[in-house]
Scaffold this motif. Structure first.
Motif, short mmCIF file in Angstrom:
data_model
loop_
_atom_site.label_atom_id
_atom_site.label_comp_id
_atom_site.label_asym_id
_atom_site.label_seq_id
_atom_site.Cartn_x
_atom_site.Cartn_y
_atom_site.Cartn_z
N CYS A 55 0.84 -1.21 0.00
CA CYS A 55 0.00 0.00 0.00
C CYS A 55 0.87 1.26 0.00
O CYS A 55 0.56 2.24 -0.69
CB CYS A 55 -0.96 -0.01 1.18
SG CYS A 55 -0.21 -0.35 2.80
N PRO A 141 -7.66 -0.65 7.28
CA PRO A 141 -8.11 -0.88 5.90
C PRO A 141 -9.61 -0.83 5.69
O PRO A 141 -10.07 -0.58 4.56
CB PRO A 141 -7.55 -2.27 5.55
CG PRO A 141 -7.12 -2.87 6.84
CD PRO A 141 -6.80 -1.76 7.77
N HIS A 156 -2.65 0.23 7.50
CA HIS A 156 -2.79 0.39 6.05
C HIS A 156 -2.51 1.85 5.71
O HIS A 156 -2.85 2.75 6.49
CB HIS A 156 -4.21 0.01 5.63
CG HIS A 156 -4.54 0.26 4.19
ND1 HIS A 156 -3.86 -0.35 3.16
CD2 HIS A 156 -5.48 1.07 3.61
CE1 HIS A 156 -4.38 0.06 2.00
NE2 HIS A 156 -5.35 0.92 2.25
#
Length: 205
Positions: A55, A141, A156
């Motif tokens: 990510c 996330p 994330h």
């Protein structure tokens, strides 16, 4: 600040953004992503190993294309970050993204300014955006669906790309359709996902 121009491009951490729901749910194997080679991986297997872990590389790719006009693929960037110490690979485990060596890598490799933030408040995110900086934010996330009860904060990375009085707008590398490019996160919703840490990037040129 207006977000209408949407000038920051979007890249998913998965090579096929339209397949993200299937890849997240594992109803489609990552090795079967037809666009895997765009990641810079040497094989579908290498892509599959990295795609759930990059990510931060997708955020960096968006920033590089925005400010430099081009960027390597996510896996290619990840391998550079392994060399830089921003990822530590131990068998099947990966530690990272480790912010301090990542920020040093961004400065040295790409000539961008990069500052590690560990106590970043939402109004500071707004101020960074107003100054033309792009913050990479650690969020849970499940921000992709604005989950009313996420299990944690952080884990994330998304790229903050704009704001208005009602909402922050993010490019989410693992977003679903409608929550990928300039995805709207109302300010009252942000704190339940946001770990208040990240890396703030800017172009000193």
């Amino acid at each position: 600040m207006t977000i209408a121009a949407r000038t920051v491009p979007y890249f998913s951490q998965f090579a096929s953004p339209d397949l993200v729901p299937e890849l997240i749910a594992r109803t489609r194997a990552a090795e079967d992503d037809p666009r895997w080679a765009e990641s810079g991986a040497s094989s579908p297997q290498e892509y599959a190993w990295w795609c759930r872990r990059v990510c931060g590389m997708a955020c960096l790719r968006m920033v590089l294309v925005h400010w430099r006009g081009e960027a390597p693929g996510t896996v290619e960037l990840a391998l550079e970050c392994v060399t830089a110490g921003a990822y530590v690979v131990d068998g099947e485990r990966v530690e990272g993204l480790i912010y301090a060596p990542f920020a040093a890598y961004v400065r040295e490799r790409w000539g961008l300014a990069a500052t590690v933030e560990t106590a970043l408040e939402p109004d500071q995110v707004r101020a960074h955006l107003d100054a033309g900086r792009l913050p990479m934010l650690s969020v849970h996330p499940s921000i992709r669906t604005l989950d009313p009860a996420p299990t944690a904060q952080g884990g994330h990375l998304v790229l903050a790309v704009g704001h208005d009085d009602e909402a922050l707008y993010v490019n989410n590398p693992s977003g679903f359709a409608g929550s990928q490019h300039y995805a709207r996160v109302p300010w009252p919703d942000l704190p339940r996902f946001f770990a208040r840490r990240g890396v703030v990037l800017s172009d000193p040129r």
